[in-house]
Design an enzyme around this catalytic site. Structure first.
Site, mmCIF file in Angstrom:
data_model
loop_
_atom_site.group_PDB
_atom_site.id
_atom_site.type_symbol
_atom_site.label_atom_id
_atom_site.label_comp_id
_atom_site.label_asym_id
_atom_site.label_seq_id
_atom_site.Cartn_x
_atom_site.Cartn_y
_atom_site.Cartn_z
ATOM 1 N N HIS A 25 0.833 -1.208 0.000
ATOM 2 C CA HIS A 25 0.000 0.000 0.000
ATOM 3 C C HIS A 25 0.868 1.260 0.000
ATOM 4 O O HIS A 25 0.618 2.211 -0.733
ATOM 5 C CB HIS A 25 -0.881 0.054 1.261
ATOM 6 C CG HIS A 25 -1.895 -1.038 1.394
ATOM 7 N ND1 HIS A 25 -1.983 -1.837 2.514
ATOM 8 C CD2 HIS A 25 -2.881 -1.448 0.565
ATOM 9 C CE1 HIS A 25 -2.985 -2.684 2.374
ATOM 10 N NE2 HIS A 25 -3.548 -2.487 1.196
ATOM 11 N N LYS A 49 -16.649 -6.972 7.276
ATOM 12 C CA LYS A 49 -15.370 -7.636 7.034
ATOM 13 C C LYS A 49 -14.682 -8.063 8.325
ATOM 14 O O LYS A 49 -13.625 -8.667 8.277
ATOM 15 C CB LYS A 49 -14.448 -6.706 6.232
ATOM 16 C CG LYS A 49 -14.689 -6.740 4.733
ATOM 17 C CD LYS A 49 -13.470 -6.263 3.975
ATOM 18 C CE LYS A 49 -13.652 -6.399 2.470
ATOM 19 N NZ LYS A 49 -12.531 -5.800 1.736
ATOM 20 N N ARG A 98 -2.389 -6.184 -7.888
ATOM 21 C CA ARG A 98 -1.341 -7.191 -7.620
ATOM 22 C C ARG A 98 -1.433 -8.285 -8.665
ATOM 23 O O ARG A 98 -1.595 -8.019 -9.838
ATOM 24 C CB ARG A 98 -1.525 -7.779 -6.225
ATOM 25 C CG ARG A 98 -1.130 -6.847 -5.126
ATOM 26 C CD ARG A 98 -1.728 -7.285 -3.831
ATOM 27 N NE ARG A 98 -3.179 -7.212 -3.903
ATOM 28 C CZ ARG A 98 -3.986 -7.385 -2.886
ATOM 29 N NH1 ARG A 98 -3.490 -7.696 -1.717
ATOM 30 N NH2 ARG A 98 -5.283 -7.269 -3.010
ATOM 31 N N SER A 136 -2.886 -7.834 3.038
ATOM 32 C CA SER A 136 -3.160 -7.698 4.470
ATOM 33 C C SER A 136 -3.613 -9.034 5.046
ATOM 34 O O SER A 136 -3.277 -9.391 6.167
ATOM 35 C CB SER A 136 -4.249 -6.649 4.709
ATOM 36 O OG SER A 136 -3.853 -5.408 4.187
HETATM 37 P P1 ADP Z 1 -9.838 -3.789 -0.050
HETATM 38 O O1 ADP Z 1 -10.364 -4.420 1.185
HETATM 39 O O2 ADP Z 1 -10.673 -2.672 -0.579
HETATM 40 O O3 ADP Z 1 -9.368 -4.752 -1.118
HETATM 41 P P2 ADP Z 1 -7.112 -3.444 0.733
HETATM 42 O O4 ADP Z 1 -6.735 -2.740 1.968
HETATM 43 O O5 ADP Z 1 -6.903 -4.893 0.693
HETATM 44 O O6 ADP Z 1 -8.578 -3.005 0.445
HETATM 45 O O7 ADP Z 1 -6.362 -2.787 -0.497
HETATM 46 C C1 ADP Z 1 -6.591 -1.471 -0.905
HETATM 47 C C2 ADP Z 1 -6.034 -1.291 -2.297
HETATM 48 O O8 ADP Z 1 -4.625 -1.532 -2.275
HETATM 49 C C3 ADP Z 1 -6.597 -2.236 -3.330
HETATM 50 O O9 ADP Z 1 -6.659 -1.556 -4.570
HETATM 51 C C4 ADP Z 1 -5.582 -3.341 -3.391
HETATM 52 O O10 ADP Z 1 -5.590 -3.988 -4.641
HETATM 53 C C5 ADP Z 1 -4.311 -2.546 -3.192
HETATM 54 N N1 ADP Z 1 -3.225 -3.357 -2.635
HETATM 55 C C6 ADP Z 1 -3.285 -4.219 -1.609
HETATM 56 N N2 ADP Z 1 -2.091 -4.817 -1.415
HETATM 57 C C7 ADP Z 1 -1.250 -4.319 -2.344
HETATM 58 C C8 ADP Z 1 0.098 -4.562 -2.716
HETATM 59 N N3 ADP Z 1 0.830 -5.464 -2.077
HETATM 60 N N4 ADP Z 1 0.616 -3.853 -3.735
HETATM 61 C C9 ADP Z 1 -0.145 -2.977 -4.397
HETATM 62 N N5 ADP Z 1 -1.428 -2.720 -4.138
HETATM 63 C C10 ADP Z 1 -1.993 -3.373 -3.139
#
Ligand code: ADP
Length: 179
Positions: A25, A49, A98, A136
């Site tokens: 992120h 969630k 990803r 995450s």
């Molecule tokens: P959500 O629950 O909305 O998927 P996340 O917190 O998992 O939210 O992720 C928020 C955003 O960050 C999403 O667009 C996700 O694809 C992106 N994201 C999550 N992990 C990574 C990563 N390792 N590299 C790049 N983008 C990521």
């Protein structure tokens, strides 16, 4: 005649659960700052969630990590993302991509958001290769079982995960929120 020049600030909203924030992120935020004047990291308050960290904890972690970046704003929202975005001066929703598994879901969300508000665009940024498989969810799974997540999340997050899962905290990770 005098012409007024308006400076339009370029603002992007980066929404997500951030439960917890990872280097994946953070990498997206840092790269977005090269394109946008401001990035609003918007923590989704999504009770269904069943997040590990509360919305306030997630906000506080992100605020601490970006305390030296005045162009990163940390906020949270409930309900429809497009309704929240409409209250800000952002026109762009930023999402990270990803492995290929993200793309179908993201495509649906982006199309839906665009039909709800045609002024909005979604910008996808591909993750850096080092964070391609960082999520995450896996971070939480590994941390819960006592595995090392160093290098994938900031030290503050490593320590807070250990606290949540009641695991021993090594001396070097005993840092506070404000360190
Ligand atoms: P959500 O629950 O909305 O998927 P996340 O917190 O998992 O939210 O992720 C928020 C955003 O960050 C999403 O667009 C996700 O694809 C992106 N994201 C999550 N992990 C990574 C990563 N390792 N590299 C790049 N983008 C990521």
């Amino acid at each position: 005649m005098m012409r007024k020049e308006y400076f339009m600030e370029k603002v992007a909203i980066y929404p997500g659960s951030f439960d917890p924030i990872t280097y994946g992120h953070i990498d997206i935020v840092e790269r977005a700052l090269e394109i946008f004047d401001k990035v609003i990291v918007a923590v989704a308050h999504n009770a269904e969630k069943r997040p590990l960290f509360t919305t306030e904890e997630r906000r506080k972690i992100i605020r601490t990590l970006f305390r030296e970046s005045p162009n990163v704003i940390v906020d949270s929202f409930k309900g429809l993302l497009v309704d929240y975005v409409a209250k800000t001066n952002a026109r762009v929703i930023l999402r990270g991509l990803r492995a290929t598994s993200d793309s179908e879901y993201e495509f649906h969300m982006a199309s839906m958001n665009r039909s709800l508000n045609t002024h909005l665009d979604t910008l996808f940024m591909m993750t850096s290769k080092d964070y391609f498989f960082v999520s995450s969810r896996t971070i939480k799974e590994v941390a819960r079982l006592g595995g090392g997540v160093e290098g994938l999340v900031p030290d503050l997050v490593t320590r807070l995960l250990k606290e949540k899962f009641k695991l021993p905290i090594p001396k070097k990770n005993q840092i506070g929120w404000d360190d």
